[in-house]
Design a protein around this motif. Structure first.
Motif, PDB file in Angstrom:
ATOM      1  N   ARG A  51       0.806  -1.218   0.000  1.00  0.00           N
ATOM      2  CA  ARG A  51       0.000   0.000   0.000  1.00  0.00           C
ATOM      3  C   ARG A  51       0.840   1.269   0.000  1.00  0.00           C
ATOM      4  O   ARG A  51       0.333   2.354  -0.261  1.00  0.00           O
ATOM      5  CB  ARG A  51      -0.983  -0.009   1.177  1.00  0.00           C
ATOM      6  N   ILE A  52       2.126   1.173   0.333  1.00  0.00           N
ATOM      7  CA  ILE A  52       2.936   2.398   0.303  1.00  0.00           C
ATOM      8  C   ILE A  52       3.938   2.399  -0.847  1.00  0.00           C
ATOM      9  O   ILE A  52       4.723   3.315  -1.003  1.00  0.00           O
ATOM     10  CB  ILE A  52       3.704   2.614   1.639  1.00  0.00           C
ATOM     11  N   ILE A  53       3.877   1.364  -1.691  1.00  0.00           N
ATOM     12  CA  ILE A  53       4.955   1.194  -2.675  1.00  0.00           C
ATOM     13  C   ILE A  53       5.006   2.335  -3.673  1.00  0.00           C
ATOM     14  O   ILE A  53       6.056   2.681  -4.194  1.00  0.00           O
ATOM     15  CB  ILE A  53       4.828  -0.177  -3.381  1.00  0.00           C
ATOM     16  N   ASP A  54       3.871   2.975  -3.950  1.00  0.00           N
ATOM     17  CA  ASP A  54       3.866   4.049  -4.936  1.00  0.00           C
ATOM     18  C   ASP A  54       4.177   5.414  -4.331  1.00  0.00           C
ATOM     19  O   ASP A  54       4.228   6.410  -5.039  1.00  0.00           O
ATOM     20  CB  ASP A  54       2.508   4.101  -5.644  1.00  0.00           C
ATOM     21  N   SER A  55       4.350   5.437  -3.019  1.00  0.00           N
ATOM     22  CA  SER A  55       4.592   6.725  -2.388  1.00  0.00           C
ATOM     23  C   SER A  55       5.980   7.252  -2.753  1.00  0.00           C
ATOM     24  O   SER A  55       6.957   6.510  -2.776  1.00  0.00           O
ATOM     25  CB  SER A  55       4.508   6.567  -0.870  1.00  0.00           C
ATOM     26  N   PRO A  56       6.065   8.557  -3.036  1.00  0.00           N
ATOM     27  CA  PRO A  56       7.391   9.129  -3.313  1.00  0.00           C
ATOM     28  C   PRO A  56       8.296   9.086  -2.083  1.00  0.00           C
ATOM     29  O   PRO A  56       9.507   9.216  -2.194  1.00  0.00           O
ATOM     30  CB  PRO A  56       7.078  10.567  -3.737  1.00  0.00           C
ATOM     31  N   ARG A  57       7.704   8.893  -0.898  1.00  0.00           N
ATOM     32  CA  ARG A  57       8.507   8.814   0.332  1.00  0.00           C
ATOM     33  C   ARG A  57       8.634   7.362   0.805  1.00  0.00           C
ATOM     34  O   ARG A  57       8.730   7.093   1.999  1.00  0.00           O
ATOM     35  CB  ARG A  57       7.862   9.657   1.438  1.00  0.00           C
ATOM     36  N   TYR A  58       8.625   6.447  -0.139  1.00  0.00           N
ATOM     37  CA  TYR A  58       8.618   5.018   0.181  1.00  0.00           C
ATOM     38  C   TYR A  58       9.690   4.623   1.190  1.00  0.00           C
ATOM     39  O   TYR A  58       9.413   3.992   2.204  1.00  0.00           O
ATOM     40  CB  TYR A  58       8.792   4.222  -1.112  1.00  0.00           C
TER      41      TYR A  58
END
Lengths: 292, 238
Positions: A86-93
């Motif tokens: 669920r966080i893989i696409d975050s720019p702050r991964y």
């Protein structure tokens, strides 16, 4: 001189176990760029499982690896699938994974404290206090067994990485994630498996640790700090580096402990960490850090 | 017959602006295409969108009559579209042979895989010599060959090559372009993106000029090479 070699032998016989611990951590970092701060606490988790198995069913702690490894593998797969996609696409991964792992470590530590309290534990099979004597040298049996098992497991991992299809995919993903995708590797699936493998190694390391060291829930902070210094010395994400870093620092720590006193031993790791970051931040086998 | 149609595709990275602002074009079987345009025109982005590394925000990519815009990269690969990425995209610590094995990753049959490696070694004999060397120890030209060889492992219908001559000395670049020309003779459809527009167009049948995410011009490669306006704007004066 004899004494010097004796200390080196003792250091090396712990080095194999450190290498096992560090390899799981660096594997997870190499494939997913996750700095798994919870690696230490999962080792302790496995150590407590080993303790339960020994106390209740008299299962030998080294044999219990056969239980802790698969258990931790599936736990790892579950944790990865629940928390990370669920966080893989975050720019702050990367930052988010560190916080996530940190939170996870706190939760597991709390859980262990709740079930097992904070008292010091260790698993004591009969050989825990026996030694092997050869000539003027000796090795504690537990350390020797532990290191042999570690080397065996690392050898199996090496064979897996070099001779199987999934192993190729794991190495390719570590070396160039985008290119791995281009040739058709489902990198999410590889990540899940690699996380599971890293956790399985933490499981094996935990079972061995339970015989060799005393442990209590909050002890994992010290472990993760030591492991970080090992993999930074070797080069983050490098399996060869984790192995070499572990052996070097294990011997260095043993020597420091012998000649300067055991109180100075932990500082060996942190001093090494500082020096590496100062002089050669990419470590012995690491790539220069890429952007992003 | 059209092999690939890109219809009104809009795409960009993360939450950033559109890099492709509504692109349409068609690729016919057996021809070689060259996409040219200045830096930041969206050339690489277009290739990434076609092979599924990037999802289009709008519009669709149709391959052999099937909408492939929402397939995963490995599913698109399976249908016969291979990308040779910019800067080769090799696995630096794997050997030449291992890189080729990875090129055939989606082939599960060992025999077919071995056969593929042998065929590729026949096309690039130098790679056979270097078989057990790590990819990072190869020269720039050899690395580009390995990257193309790796894509050939799947015998793609459509081969896309991003900046094949990047960082290569002129002589090596010429060799690479000769190789690309030979792919055409093998009946392959090739789509290249090239900074060195003259060289790229010289091996192609058809050219597209891309600028700021839009198509500015398309036509026969030879006509583009001869067009004075385009020369001035995109090819640089001789």
């Amino acid at each position: 001189m004899t004494q010097f070699f004796q200390v080196v032998i003792l250091g090396l016989s712990l080095g194999g176990i450190y290498a096992l611990m560090a390899t799981g951590l660096t594997l997870i970092f190499g494939v997913m760029r996750i700095i798994n701060l919870a690696h230490g606490v999962f080792m302790l988790f496995a150590a407590y499982i080993t303790l339960l198995l020994f106390n209740n069913f008299q299962i030998d702690p080294i044999l219990s690896i056969l239980i802790t490894m698969p258990l931790m593998f599936f736990l790892g797969v579950g944790i990865y699938k629940t928390l990370f996609p669920r966080i893989i696409d975050s720019p702050r991964y990367m930052e988010m994974t560190i916080l996530l792992a940190f939170g996870l470590a706190m939760i597991v530590e709390g859980g262990l404290g709740f079930f097992f309290t904070g008292i010091y534990r260790s698993v004591n099979p009969s050989y825990a206090i026996e030694i092997f004597q050869f000539g003027t040298f000796y090795i504690p049996k537990a350390q020797l067994f532990g290191t042999l098992v570690s080397i065996l497991l690392l050898g199996l991992l090496w064979a897996l990485l070099n001779y199987t299809r999934i192993g190729y995919a794991v190495r390719a993903t570590m070396q160039n994630r985008a290119a791995a995708q281009i040739v058709g590797v489902n990198v999410e699936r590889v990540s899940t498996i690699a996380f599971g493998l890293g956790m399985a190694l933490a499981g094996a390391a935990g079972s061995l640790l339970s015989v060799l060291f005393t442990f209590f829930p909050a002890k994992h902070w010290q472990w993760i700090a030591i492991l970080m210094s090992l993999i930074v010395l070797g080069g983050l994400g490098s399996l060869m580096g984790a192995f070499t870093g572990a052996l070097l620092l294990a011997v260095a720590a043993a020597l420091v402990s012998h000649y300067l006193g055991p109180t100075w031993q932990p500082i060996t790791f942190f001093l090494a960490l500082f020096l590496v970051l100062l002089i050669k931040p990419e470590g012995l086998f690491g790539k220069k850090m890429e952007e992003g | 017959m059209s092999l690939l149609r890109v219809e009104n595709v809009t795409a960009g990275y993360g939450v950033g602006p559109d890099i492709l602002a509504g692109i349409s074009f068609t690729v016919e079987v057996g021809k070689t295409y060259c996409i040219i345009g200045p830096n930041g025109a969206g050339k690489s982005t277009l290739l990434k969108t076609i092979c599924g590394l990037l999802r289009p925000r709008d519009g669709k990519v149709v391959y052999m009559g099937e909408d492939i815009s929402h397939l995963r990269p490995d599913q698109i690969l399976m249908r016969g579209i291979c990308l040779v990425p910019q800067e080769r995209g090799l696995f630096p610590d794997m050997t030449v042979r291992e890189n080729l094995v990875m090129g055939g990753y989606i082939i599960k049959d060992r025999e077919i895989l071995e056969h593929g490696i042998n065929q590729v070694f026949n096309i690039f004999p130098i790679l056979k010599e270097r078989g057990s060397q790590r990819a990072k120890t190869l020269s720039g030209g050899e690395q580009q060959m390995l990257a193309m060889a790796r894509a050939l492992m799947l015998k793609p219908e459509l081969l896309m090559i991003d900046e094949p001559s990047l960082g290569l000395a002129p002589k090596l670049a010429r060799e690479i372009f000769d190789t690309i020309r030979s792919f055409k003779e093998l009946g392959m459809t090739v789509l290249i993106v090239e900074q060195n527009a003259r060289k790229g167009l010289a091996v192609s049948d058809w050219g597209y000029v891309l600028d700021l995410g839009r198509e500015r011009f398309e036509g026969k490669a030879s006509e583009i090479l001869a067009d004075e306006r385009i020369q001035e704007l995109y090819l640089g004066k001789k």
